[in-house]
Scaffold this motif. Structure first.
Motif, PDB file in Angstrom:
ATOM      1  N   ARG A  36      74.757  61.196  54.046  1.00  0.00           N
ATOM      2  CA  ARG A  36      73.620  60.461  54.592  1.00  0.00           C
ATOM      3  C   ARG A  36      73.929  58.968  54.664  1.00  0.00           C
ATOM      4  O   ARG A  36      74.661  58.417  53.840  1.00  0.00           O
ATOM      5  N   SER A  39      69.740  53.910  53.709  1.00  0.00           N
ATOM      6  CA  SER A  39      68.448  53.623  54.361  1.00  0.00           C
ATOM      7  C   SER A  39      68.373  54.330  55.712  1.00  0.00           C
ATOM      8  O   SER A  39      68.363  53.690  56.780  1.00  0.00           O
ATOM      9  N   ASP A  41      66.010  55.865  57.230  1.00  0.00           N
ATOM     10  CA  ASP A  41      64.734  55.844  57.936  1.00  0.00           C
ATOM     11  C   ASP A  41      64.260  54.405  58.125  1.00  0.00           C
ATOM     12  O   ASP A  41      64.288  53.610  57.177  1.00  0.00           O
ATOM     13  N   ASN A  43      61.100  52.224  60.483  1.00  0.00           N
ATOM     14  CA  ASN A  43      60.033  52.176  61.481  1.00  0.00           C
ATOM     15  C   ASN A  43      60.043  50.813  62.172  1.00  0.00           C
ATOM     16  O   ASN A  43      60.194  49.778  61.518  1.00  0.00           O
ATOM     17  N   SER A  74      67.229  60.979  64.586  1.00  0.00           N
ATOM     18  CA  SER A  74      66.004  61.265  65.330  1.00  0.00           C
ATOM     19  C   SER A  74      65.327  59.939  65.659  1.00  0.00           C
ATOM     20  O   SER A  74      65.266  59.042  64.814  1.00  0.00           O
ATOM     21  N   PHE A 199      59.214  62.729  67.425  1.00  0.00           N
ATOM     22  CA  PHE A 199      60.633  62.437  67.281  1.00  0.00           C
ATOM     23  C   PHE A 199      61.474  63.399  68.126  1.00  0.00           C
ATOM     24  O   PHE A 199      61.163  64.587  68.245  1.00  0.00           O
ATOM     25  N   ASP A 262      61.245  53.992  66.302  1.00  0.00           N
ATOM     26  CA  ASP A 262      61.461  54.410  64.919  1.00  0.00           C
ATOM     27  C   ASP A 262      62.704  55.298  64.850  1.00  0.00           C
ATOM     28  O   ASP A 262      62.963  56.071  65.783  1.00  0.00           O
ATOM     29  N   GLN A 264      64.872  57.959  62.126  1.00  0.00           N
ATOM     30  CA  GLN A 264      64.839  58.641  60.845  1.00  0.00           C
ATOM     31  C   GLN A 264      65.939  59.713  60.794  1.00  0.00           C
ATOM     32  O   GLN A 264      66.531  60.078  61.816  1.00  0.00           O
ATOM     33  N   ASN A 265      66.208  60.166  59.561  1.00  0.00           N
ATOM     34  CA  ASN A 265      67.152  61.263  59.309  1.00  0.00           C
ATOM     35  C   ASN A 265      68.528  60.993  59.911  1.00  0.00           C
ATOM     36  O   ASN A 265      69.070  61.812  60.659  1.00  0.00           O
TER      37      ASN A 265
END
Length: 522
Positions: A36, A39, A41, A43, A74, A199, A262, A264-265
């Motif tokens: 991963r 950070s 994620d 917005n 995403s 998303f 935004d 994320q993931n």
């Protein structure tokens, strides 16, 4: 002396022989692992935000196969302003390119001018979000750092086969082919409004981030173990092309109200390979050297029809130089129109990563057959490339495909000192996409002929390799032997308009791993 011996002697004299690791004799295990990002994620990200991934979780005794590794993420696009009176359960959409630039229906006052152009060779995809991509060692050395990464995706259209492009575009939201309507198009994704988030998921092959990752051989884990991948994001509103709920372009709609993106993931899936022989044994017996291509890009403003730019770069072997032109002003009023067609010239009508074509660079002077012609040349010391002044668009097309096309059937970007030109493909930009002509039908009769139009993929590239049988032998540039870009004949420049030129130099770098330390040479 045989021809092979002659070639080897030329390679040795040009310092083009490297000690690479031996090929893997046997693979006993393959694994797909996940790492991963730090950070993952965010917005409403802002320009300059960085996505960072460490490679410290990689097993030390294995290889990484970048061509079978990829980044997942995403994204959600927000806008407070939705189209007026949309049908039930519908909303505005976004894409990473322009499906419809303009046609007869979009021309004000019912002018029946038949002028249609789509920008589908721009290279647009989710990679529009990436301004800079770089790989750094723990000691601060730069393995590669490619600025204006998203703009350079246009050149990728010339380097890749159509089959490979179709595959990666399906993963990255890039151009697809609509069999039903027999046309190319950018897929559309929904825009969110209010608290509702929608998303969309994308996958980015690691091999598309840099030539360093796009090689046919896997990379020893010891090379990447202490490295950090850092991705700097672009200004959000410049990354997508907005559409109304029915798929038509959102011209005149204030979709930028409450606009944000935004993310994320964000994580990396990478394939590891464990050889039969211990990688430690291989590294111990060999000082690993990995030659690879990297890019240096600068953006300059063109303020007059004739100008010259010096490139602040030192490199032992330069492969090619690429030029991409983009009209930089989008301040025209409603009364100021594009080529007299009644169409306001602005970036939103061209798409995020489009390249201006010859027609747009020449303005009205491109009408007819007596127009002046732009001349782009490279000067290194006292030598010029080419040694003549191009007089037709075909000259630039042939130079560009010669400089960027890979050898036949190649999807990787290896540095190959024995490369023989055997090109059966011209990439994904045919000449009919690079330049075509059309008649403007104004009020029922043919008024003007426009030529030099394109589908958004016009770049000009110069091949600086000296010998076709030794494809690695690029020119050397330094403080005494400078690289200069000479431009003249861009006539569509006045007090209301100017162009930016993105100048990209592709050159050789070598990563050497010795005694547990990495050294970068260029």
């Amino acid at each position: 002396m045989s021809k092979t011996d002659d070639r080897l002697e030329v390679m040795e004299n040009n310092n083009m022989l490297y000690d690479c690791e031996e090929s893997l004799s046997c693979v006993i295990q393959k694994e797909l692992r996940q790492n991963r990002f730090i950070s993952p994620d965010v917005n409403d990200y802002k320009e300059g935000y960085q996505l960072i991934c460490n490679f410290d979780s990689i097993p030390h005794d294995e290889y990484i196969n970048p061509t079978n590794s990829y980044i997942n993420l995403s994204i959600n696009v927000n806008s407070d302003n939705q189209p007026a009176n949309p049908p039930a359960q519908s909303t505005a959409n976004y894409g990473f390119g322009n499906n419809f630039n303009f046609n007869a229906q979009s021309i004000p006052n019912g002018n029946p001018a038949q002028y249609y152009k789509s920008y589908f060779n721009t290279g647009g995809s989710v990679l529009n979000l990436f301004h800079r991509v770089e790989l750094l060692t723990s000691s601060g050395q730069i393995v590669f750092s490619e600025r204006f990464f998203n703009q350079n995706r246009t050149a990728r259209q010339y380097e890749i086969s159509q089959e490979r492009l179709n595959t990666i575009n399906a993963m990255m939201g890039g151009l697809c082919f609509d069999k039903k309507n027999n046309r190319d198009f950018f897929p559309l994704f929904p825009v969110s409004a209010g608290d509702s988030k929608r998303f969309s998921n994308f996958a980015i092959p690691l091999s598309e981030l840099s030539s360093f990752f796009n090689q046919s051989k896997p990379l020893p884990s010891c090379v990447l173990k202490d490295c950090v991948l850092r991705i700097t994001l672009e200004k959000p509103e410049t990354c997508v092309f907005l559409y109304e709920y029915d798929g038509s372009p959102a011209y005149g709609q204030n979709f930028t109200q409450g606009f944000s993106i935004d993310i994320q993931n964000v994580y990396m899936n990478y394939q590891t390979i464990k050889p039969f022989d211990s990688i430690n044994k291989i590294v111990k017996n060999n000082n690993i050297q990995i030659p690879y291509k990297t890019k240096f890009t600068v953006r300059n403003k063109i303020s007059s029809s004739t100008c010259e730019f010096m490139i602040p770069l030192t490199a032992a072997q330069v492969f090619n130089v690429q030029l991409k032109f983009i009209r930089a002003d989008y301040r025209l009023s409603d009364s100021q129109t594009d080529l007299g067609l009644g169409l306001v010239y602005n970036k939103e009508q061209r798409g995020p990563m489009y390249a201006n074509d010859f027609c747009e660079m020449m303005g009205d002077s491109v009408i007819g057959t007596d127009s002046t012609f732009p001349i782009f040349k490279i000067r290194v010391g006292d030598y010029y490339y080419p040694q003549y002044n191009p007089t037709q668009i075909q000259d630039y097309y042939m130079m560009t495909t010669e400089a960027l096309n890979p050898i036949s059937g190649a999807s990787c970007q290896d540095v190959d000192p024995k490369m023989i030109y055997n090109k059966s493909s011209i990439g994904c930009v045919n000449y009919s996409d690079y330049s075509f002509s059309t008649a403007r039908n104004a009020q029922g009769f043919i008024q003007d002929i426009f030529y030099g139009l394109s589908t958004g993929g016009v770049i000009v590239a110069f091949d600086l390799r000296r010998n076709k049988d030794v494809g690695l032998s690029g020119i050397t540039i330094n403080s005494q032997r400078k690289l200069n870009i000479m431009l003249s004949g861009i006539t569509a420049i006045d007090e209301n308009s100017r162009f930016d030129v993105y100048i990209t130099v592709e050159y050789l770098q070598i990563l050497e791993y010795k005694d547990g330390k990495i050294t970068i040479m260029k």
